[in-house]
Design an enzyme around this catalytic site. Structure first.
Site, PDB file in Angstrom:
ATOM      1  N   GLU A 443      35.842  41.428  69.323  1.00 30.31           N
ATOM      2  CA  GLU A 443      35.843  41.154  67.866  1.00 30.31           C
ATOM      3  C   GLU A 443      34.778  40.123  67.500  1.00 30.31           C
ATOM      4  OE1 GLU A 443      37.413  43.230  66.425  1.00 30.31           O
ATOM      5  OE2 GLU A 443      39.055  43.777  67.752  1.00 30.31           O
TER       6      GLU A 443
HETATM    7  C1  LIG Z   1      38.742  44.762  77.226  1.00 31.43           C
HETATM    8  C2  LIG Z   1      37.752  45.024  76.138  1.00 31.43           C
HETATM    9  C3  LIG Z   1      38.167  45.691  74.994  1.00 31.43           C
HETATM   10  C4  LIG Z   1      37.241  45.976  73.979  1.00 31.43           C
HETATM   11  N1  LIG Z   1      37.643  46.721  72.895  1.00 31.43           N
HETATM   12  C5  LIG Z   1      36.692  47.163  72.017  1.00 31.43           C
HETATM   13  C6  LIG Z   1      37.032  48.123  70.997  1.00 31.43           C
HETATM   14  O1  LIG Z   1      38.193  48.527  70.841  1.00 31.43           O
HETATM   15  N2  LIG Z   1      36.028  48.581  70.203  1.00 31.43           N
HETATM   16  C7  LIG Z   1      34.728  48.171  70.326  1.00 31.43           C
HETATM   17  O2  LIG Z   1      33.882  48.635  69.602  1.00 31.43           O
HETATM   18  N3  LIG Z   1      34.389  47.275  71.293  1.00 31.43           N
HETATM   19  C8  LIG Z   1      35.329  46.759  72.120  1.00 31.43           C
HETATM   20  N4  LIG Z   1      34.981  45.861  73.103  1.00 31.43           N
HETATM   21  C9  LIG Z   1      33.602  45.394  73.190  1.00 31.43           C
HETATM   22  C10 LIG Z   1      33.426  43.958  72.747  1.00 31.43           C
HETATM   23  O3  LIG Z   1      33.617  43.842  71.366  1.00 31.43           O
HETATM   24  C11 LIG Z   1      32.035  43.511  73.220  1.00 31.43           C
HETATM   25  O4  LIG Z   1      32.120  43.331  74.626  1.00 31.43           O
HETATM   26  C12 LIG Z   1      31.560  42.277  72.529  1.00 31.43           C
HETATM   27  O5  LIG Z   1      31.241  42.595  71.205  1.00 31.43           O
HETATM   28  C13 LIG Z   1      30.356  41.632  73.191  1.00 31.43           C
HETATM   29  O6  LIG Z   1      29.357  42.558  73.457  1.00 31.43           O
HETATM   30  P1  LIG Z   1      28.710  42.612  74.928  1.00 31.43           P
HETATM   31  O7  LIG Z   1      29.811  42.741  75.896  1.00 31.43           O
HETATM   32  O8  LIG Z   1      27.671  43.644  74.912  1.00 31.43           O
HETATM   33  O9  LIG Z   1      28.083  41.180  75.119  1.00 31.43           O
HETATM   34  P2  LIG Z   1      26.666  40.692  74.597  1.00 31.43           P
HETATM   35  O10 LIG Z   1      26.507  41.054  73.178  1.00 31.43           O
HETATM   36  O11 LIG Z   1      25.633  41.126  75.558  1.00 31.43           O
HETATM   37  O12 LIG Z   1      26.849  39.110  74.689  1.00 31.43           O
HETATM   38  C14 LIG Z   1      26.716  38.384  75.921  1.00 31.43           C
HETATM   39  C15 LIG Z   1      26.642  36.902  75.582  1.00 31.43           C
HETATM   40  O13 LIG Z   1      25.502  36.635  74.766  1.00 31.43           O
HETATM   41  C16 LIG Z   1      25.872  36.034  73.539  1.00 31.43           C
HETATM   42  N5  LIG Z   1      25.053  36.592  72.453  1.00 31.43           N
HETATM   43  C17 LIG Z   1      24.671  37.876  72.281  1.00 31.43           C
HETATM   44  N6  LIG Z   1      23.935  37.995  71.173  1.00 31.43           N
HETATM   45  C18 LIG Z   1      23.860  36.779  70.619  1.00 31.43           C
HETATM   46  C19 LIG Z   1      23.218  36.246  69.462  1.00 31.43           C
HETATM   47  N7  LIG Z   1      22.538  37.005  68.604  1.00 31.43           N
HETATM   48  N8  LIG Z   1      23.318  34.939  69.231  1.00 31.43           N
HETATM   49  C20 LIG Z   1      24.016  34.142  70.055  1.00 31.43           C
HETATM   50  N9  LIG Z   1      24.640  34.586  71.156  1.00 31.43           N
HETATM   51  C21 LIG Z   1      24.569  35.885  71.433  1.00 31.43           C
HETATM   52  C22 LIG Z   1      27.348  36.348  73.352  1.00 31.43           C
HETATM   53  O14 LIG Z   1      27.987  35.358  72.572  1.00 31.43           O
HETATM   54  C23 LIG Z   1      27.839  36.390  74.784  1.00 31.43           C
HETATM   55  O15 LIG Z   1      28.162  35.097  75.208  1.00 31.43           O
HETATM   56  C24 LIG Z   1      35.902  45.527  74.108  1.00 31.43           C
HETATM   57  C25 LIG Z   1      35.504  44.826  75.244  1.00 31.43           C
HETATM   58  C26 LIG Z   1      36.396  44.592  76.259  1.00 31.43           C
HETATM   59  C27 LIG Z   1      35.922  43.881  77.490  1.00 31.43           C
END
Ligand SMILES: Cc1cc2nc3c(=O)[nH]c(=O)nc-3n(C[C@H](O)[C@H](O)[C@H](O)COP(=O)(O)OP(=O)(O)OC[C@H]3O[C@@H](n4cnc5c(N)ncnc54)[C@H](O)[C@@H]3O)c2cc1C
Length: 614
Positions: A443
């Site tokens: 989220e």
């Molecule tokens: C168990 C689980 C359930 C989930 N359920 C859903 C779901 O139902 N629907 C759905 O759509 N998604 C879902 N997700 C996905 C989840 O919302 C994403 O994992 C999350 O949005 C982060 O994206 P990412 O994992 O690609 O991390 P990244 O975006 O790669 O982030 C990695 C790190 O970099 C930081 N970062 C990235 N971009 C920036 C920026 N511009 N500025 C500052 N910091 C930044 C982040 O804060 C984080 O610390 C789920 C994930 C998990 C693990």
């Protein structure tokens, strides 16, 4: 001592709902006029039964069994499917949803208590109904009449469940980079979808007849970035106009994640339209997808906070019970060789009161936010509506990020209280910690929440949202500054609030001089803001509790310190109120002071994180 049973703090829930917020007052709003206090009490007690008797027993099983992908189908842990049926039949999918479509129409404030109970008892299970209700809310707010007729009733009654599908391998936080595409099939409503999503919670299972995915995608030719995104209703099985469920809609589960926690919740990789036969219906207007999704995510962000408040409170209850039971060592300050329960050791007491004050503070914060949401939709005076909407808007990233970070720390401290037993699976503490970690990630990660607070919310209406909060805080604290017992606590919160204000007023200059250094302050700022708001909540609670405690003491004729001490031993209500006062004292004395060091470092910020060559 029950080692795996979910322990509910009914008394504190009732305190927040009735003594602090005044849930009953909401029945004066036209929206909730059909309820009375008795209805609310009944609903809460029924929910406690559901949490403790239906859901909590399946929590450990789910963690151990996990979900499985068998022949392309997701198999949920034992007991989930019948429990979901029972849960839905009893009408728990959407306590807050519109009664016209199968919801119960209860206040959001009470729904927060119910969610705390259900998610605290079994977080993995609760994804099924919670995501369904959230998706249904978006449909209700932005869907056409025909869509509402077709989808809402089956969703709000749990015959069909819902998901939110944003994330793709290359598009997590940067959701605007997603590549799932939509091609118009006829007119403006039916589209063919193609693309892959990952990490989709409750993305597939056999607990419901159908799954309604809300999929964020880009119509071919629409602009890049978030502004070009539209939202689509994509059923797992096709649904005809009469609402009959038909053949597969070419949504395939390609993988199931193996995770650190919430192992009973299927986190799926989904392929849409691999065979060119996936149909979706445009929800609302084209290119408005991100706006609609934000509506869903705002509620989901509050839900993340609740998830952590719930885990924190459950951890505290378990740690407290264990510490009372576990005998180890003698009193440090006594020559006696009498062995004592670990709850007598000062360091354990410190950990326990840290857990109590933070977890009860988070509970208060989230219920307060929900109460503002109820007022914002229930009141008619436009100025008042705006005031509460603005408070909610400003505090949402704090409800999400502060609560999920601090809630996680509470679960970790719970393990510390148990010692080695906290680390082993015989006790539920380690599962609570693993399960709750996710809430700081999904989220919108907590880093993104901090940016939202500092970079967006603090600037909205020229800083008007923050001024509105300052007014609210001043209005609640000022009258109690000279309170005989608690005046010093009130003044301490006021001082911390002023320190936060000073930093805020120094930010524009920093933003101009060194924008990157300004952005670097986002996470500490959110933490400091959270400390102040939670301290405010706890002190407001303490003021109520002190009054109630004094009344009990007067009634019992307990005047001297010894008599008051004896009253606390004998009377559980007096003990409860005293505990509220001690929790506020502890938080103000031990947690809130971090605000001042954070404020100091934000005023003269350190640049090392930007300067270092990694
Ligand atoms: C168990 C689980 C359930 C989930 N359920 C859903 C779901 O139902 N629907 C759905 O759509 N998604 C879902 N997700 C996905 C989840 O919302 C994403 O994992 C999350 O949005 C982060 O994206 P990412 O994992 O690609 O991390 P990244 O975006 O790669 O982030 C990695 C790190 O970099 C930081 N970062 C990235 N971009 C920036 C920026 N511009 N500025 C500052 N910091 C930044 C982040 O804060 C984080 O610390 C789920 C994930 C998990 C693990």
């Amino acid at each position: 001592l029950s080692v795996s049973h979910y322990l509910v703090d009914r008394r504190d829930l009732l305190f927040v709902l009735n003594e602090q917020l005044g849930l009953g007052k909401l029945t004066e709003l036209p929206k909730y006029k059909d309820f009375d206090q008795g209805d609310f009490d009944l609903v809460l007690d029924e929910a406690i039964k559901v949490a403790t008797e239906l859901l909590s027993g399946l929590n450990k099983v789910a963690d151990e069994q996990q979900c499985k992908l068998v022949d392309g189908k997701v198999v949920l842990p034992d007991g989930f499917v019948p429990a979901f049926k029972t849960f839905c039949e009893a009408g728990w999918v959407s306590p807050h949803g519109n009664p016209e479509h199968g919801g119960q129409g209860l206040p959001f404030t009470l729904t927060v208590s119910l969610s705390e109970l259900f998610i605290g008892a079994n977080p993995s299970f609760f994804f099924l109904p919670a995501l369904t209700a959230a998706a249904a809310n978006v449909l209700e707010d932005f869907g056409s009449e025909a869509h509402k007729q077709r989808f809402l009733e089956p969703m709000l009654t749990g015959r069909w469940t819902g998901t939110m599908c944003l994330t793709e391998p290359q598009a997590g936080s940067a959701v605007g980079e997603l590549t799932t595409s939509a091609r118009p099939l006829d007119g403006t409503e039916r589209f063919a979808l193609t693309g892959s999503k990952i990490f989709i919670s409750a993305g597939d299972h056999e607990a419901a007849e159908n799954i309604i995915h809300l999929v964020l995608a880009r119509v071919e030719g629409d602009p890049a970035g978030t502004k070009g995104l539209s939202l689509f209703i994509v059923p797992k099985y096709k649904v005809d106009e009469a609402g009959r469920v038909g053949e597969s809609n070419d949504v395939v589960t390609t993988a199931l994640e193996h995770k650190m926690g919430i192992n009973g919740s299927p986190t799926c990789a989904l392929a849409f339209g691999e065979n060119g036969d996936c149909e979706g219906y445009l929800l609302g207007e084209r290119r408005m997808g991100i706006v609609y999704m934000f509506k869903m995510m705002n509620e989901a962000r509050i839900m993340c906070g609740i998830q952590c408040a719930a885990a924190a409170n459950a951890s505290y209850q378990q740690a407290l019970a264990y510490a009372r039971d576990r005998v180890q060592g003698t009193r440090a300050t006594s020559k006696s060789d009498e062995r004592v329960a670990i709850i007598e050791h000062p360091d354990v007491r410190r950990n326990l009161l840290w857990m109590k004050s933070v977890s009860e503070g988070l509970r208060a914060l989230l219920h307060q936010a929900a109460y503002w949401a109820d007022l914002a939709v229930g009141l008619t005076d436009e100025k008042e509506v705006t005031r509460y909407q603005d408070l909610l808007e400003l505090l949402t990233p704090i409800c999400k990020a502060y609560a999920t970070d601090m809630g996680f720390y509470v679960t970790e401290k719970g393990i510390q209280v148990l010692g080695g037993y906290g680390y082993v699976r015989e006790y539920p503490l380690e599962q609570y910690m693993r399960d709750v970690k996710i809430a700081s990630l999904y989220e919108g990660t907590n880093g993104i929440q901090a940016l939202d607070l500092l970079g967006r919310k603090m600037r909205l209406k020229g800083g008007g949202l923050f001024m509105n909060w300052l007014q609210e805080a001043n209005g609640s604290l000022q009258p109690h500054k000279d309170h005989p017992e608690l005046g010093t606590l009130v003044q301490a919160v006021d001082k911390a609030k002023n320190a936060l204000g000073e930093v805020t007023f120094a930010f524009p200059a920093l933003g101009q001089k060194d924008p990157e250094l300004f952005i670097l302050q986002a996470t500490p700022f959110l933490r400091a803001f959270g400390h102040v708001e939670v301290a405010r909540q706890l002190v407001l609670q303490a003021l109520i509790a002190q009054k109630a405690l004094d009344a009990l003491a007067k009634k019992a004729g307990a005047e001297s310190p010894e008599q008051r001490r004896a009253l606390l031993q004998d009377d559980s209500e007096a003990r409860f109120y005293d505990g509220k006062v001690q929790a506020a004292r502890f938080f103000v004395g031990n947690v809130l002071p971090e605000t001042f060091s954070l404020a100091k470092s934000m005023k003269t910020p350190d640049r090392s994180a930007l300067d270092i060559v990694f």
